[in-house]
Design an enzyme around this catalytic site. Structure first.
Site, mmCIF file in Angstrom:
data_model
loop_
_atom_site.group_PDB
_atom_site.id
_atom_site.type_symbol
_atom_site.label_atom_id
_atom_site.label_comp_id
_atom_site.label_asym_id
_atom_site.label_seq_id
_atom_site.Cartn_x
_atom_site.Cartn_y
_atom_site.Cartn_z
ATOM 1 N N LYS A 195 87.898 -76.065 49.344
ATOM 2 C CA LYS A 195 86.623 -76.027 48.644
ATOM 3 C C LYS A 195 85.703 -75.057 49.374
ATOM 4 O O LYS A 195 85.375 -75.254 50.541
ATOM 5 C CB LYS A 195 86.013 -77.429 48.626
ATOM 6 C CG LYS A 195 84.643 -77.491 47.997
ATOM 7 C CD LYS A 195 84.175 -78.928 47.845
ATOM 8 C CE LYS A 195 82.759 -78.978 47.327
ATOM 9 N NZ LYS A 195 82.282 -80.362 47.206
ATOM 10 N N LYS A 248 88.753 -74.920 44.614
ATOM 11 C CA LYS A 248 87.449 -74.983 43.956
ATOM 12 C C LYS A 248 86.502 -73.996 44.604
ATOM 13 O O LYS A 248 86.469 -73.960 45.838
ATOM 14 C CB LYS A 248 86.930 -76.414 44.110
ATOM 15 C CG LYS A 248 85.544 -76.661 43.611
ATOM 16 C CD LYS A 248 85.130 -78.069 43.928
ATOM 17 C CE LYS A 248 83.685 -78.224 43.530
ATOM 18 N NZ LYS A 248 83.076 -79.362 44.118
HETATM 19 C C1 PBG Z 1 80.149 -83.006 45.826
HETATM 20 C C2 PBG Z 1 80.693 -82.118 44.771
HETATM 21 C C3 PBG Z 1 80.187 -80.870 44.334
HETATM 22 C C4 PBG Z 1 80.972 -80.494 43.251
HETATM 23 C C5 PBG Z 1 81.945 -81.472 43.084
HETATM 24 N N1 PBG Z 1 81.756 -82.445 44.039
HETATM 25 C C6 PBG Z 1 79.008 -80.089 44.752
HETATM 26 C C7 PBG Z 1 78.845 -79.555 46.096
HETATM 27 O O1 PBG Z 1 79.722 -79.603 46.954
HETATM 28 O O2 PBG Z 1 77.746 -79.072 46.313
HETATM 29 C C8 PBG Z 1 80.766 -79.248 42.431
HETATM 30 C C9 PBG Z 1 81.202 -79.357 41.018
HETATM 31 C C10 PBG Z 1 80.642 -78.314 40.120
HETATM 32 O O3 PBG Z 1 79.896 -77.388 40.526
HETATM 33 O O4 PBG Z 1 80.944 -78.407 38.930
HETATM 34 N N2 PBG Z 1 80.548 -82.710 47.099
HETATM 35 ZN ZN ZN Z 2 79.259 -83.797 48.633
#
Ligand code: PBG
Ligand code: ZN
Length: 324
Positions: A195, A248
């Site tokens: 991520k 992601k």
């Molecule tokens: C929480 C999380 C996030 C997303 C999924 N789980 C946001 C982040 O890390 O700031 C992003 C999902 C999206 O942008 O559609 N940790």
């Molecule tokens: Zn988070």
């Protein structure tokens, strides 16, 4: 006169032949639909930057979950917006928390639809970070305990799979251990293994009300410039017991998805995140692009790059287009 040996157009010129040789296909079975659940009743509030996506109270979530199931989409991914946030994200692991209540409602009323829960603290902490703060920074190891409690509590409420998105080191192992100790060895973990710290999460943070109140997430999410590190992140999570690994965001990281496909034999998921969705919706609303065509091309790209599972806010539209 020169005559080409290879005439790709012999096949390409005919839709039936194109259909016969197509290497990649998209199916409703590949999709997961994310949803945002909020406490209260009668709430259905559209996210301004994500047309068609809502923060909704449980009865509306259940109604939409029925729709999702009827479209042949196998699973939803749940995010929760608690009534109260605090420094340790208490609602995240409360038996009466927003996710726990939502999971119970969907499992009761929409049998056969798989419920996956996002495991993180940022929606539940008043500071908006994905873990608890010590000395001005997110403390990894004390956060692990809370994430494990959160995952267990989701599963006790009926979640079919948990998806940790926090990017703390060791969380997959911590979650696997607590689930196994409590008799949930059959519940899989889909890890947000790779991520990146991304600007594409902007609209999500409006939807989940989870913008960090100070600093940013670069201290725990991956640096966009790194490719080899993705393999280490994924290998660590696999070692700790991840059943599915995720990349992601999606489109800006297709190379990473392909790297993981080539390196590992686990099921692979990709998260087509909020900012990717907003850009498509924004351009489509202005008539600048053909939404169906662009979205289907994007889904095909994810599958072609190696994804088995595509988590996307477009899921319901994709399932409808596929059925036509
Ligand atoms: C929480 C999380 C996030 C997303 C999924 N789980 C946001 C982040 O890390 O700031 C992003 C999902 C999206 O942008 O559609 N940790
Ligand atoms: Zn988070």
């Amino acid at each position: 006169m020169f005559s080409p040996q290879f005439r790709a157009r012999r096949i390409r010129g005919n839709e039936t032949f194109r259909r016969m040789v197509r290497e990649t296909s998209v199916s409703a079975n590949d999709l997961v639909y994310p949803m945002f659940s909020a406490f209260g009743s009668g709430i259905k509030k559209e996210i301004s930057s994500m047309p068609g996506i809502y923060q909704q109270s449980i009865e509306h979530i259940v109604a939409e979950a029925k729709e999702v199931k009827a479209l042949g989409i196998p699973a939803v991914l749940l995010f929760g917006i608690p009534v109260r946030k605090d420094s340790v994200g208490s609602d995240a692991y409360s038996d009466t928390g927003i996710i726990q209540e939502t999971v119970r409602a969907i499992k009761n009323e929409v049998p056969g639809l798989a419920v996956i829960t996002d495991v993180c603290l940022c929606e539940y902490t008043d500071h908006g970070h994905c873990g608890i703060i010590k000395n001005g920074d997110v403390d990894n190891d004390s956060t692990l305990k809370l994430l494990a409690r959160e995952a267990l509590s989701h599963v006790q409420a009926g979640a079919d799979m948990v998806a940790p998105s926090d990017m703390m080191d060791g969380r997959v192992g911590a979650i696997r251990e607590i689930l196994d100790e409590n008799g949930y060895d059959a519940i899989p973990i889909m890890s947000y293994a790779v991520k990146y710290a991304s600007g594409y999460y902007g609209p999500f943070r409006e939807a989940a009300e989870s913008t960090p109140q100070f600093g940013d997430r670069r201290g725990y999410q991956m640096d966009p410039g790194n490719r080899r590190e993705a393999l280490r992140e994924a290998a660590a999570d696999i070692e700790e017991g991840a059943d599915i690994i995720m990349v992601k965001p999606g489109l800006p990281y297709l190379d990473i998805l392909r790297d993981l496909r080539n390196e590992f034999n686990l099921p692979l998921a990709v998260y087509n995140v909020s900012g990717e969705y907003s850009m498509v919706k924004g351009a489509a609303e202005r008539g600048w692009i053909d939404e169906e065509r662009v979205v289907m091309e994007t889904m095909t790209a994810f599958k072609r790059a190696g994804a088995d599972i595509v988590i996307t806010y477009h899921a319901k539209d994709v399932a409808r287009w596929l059925a036509n």
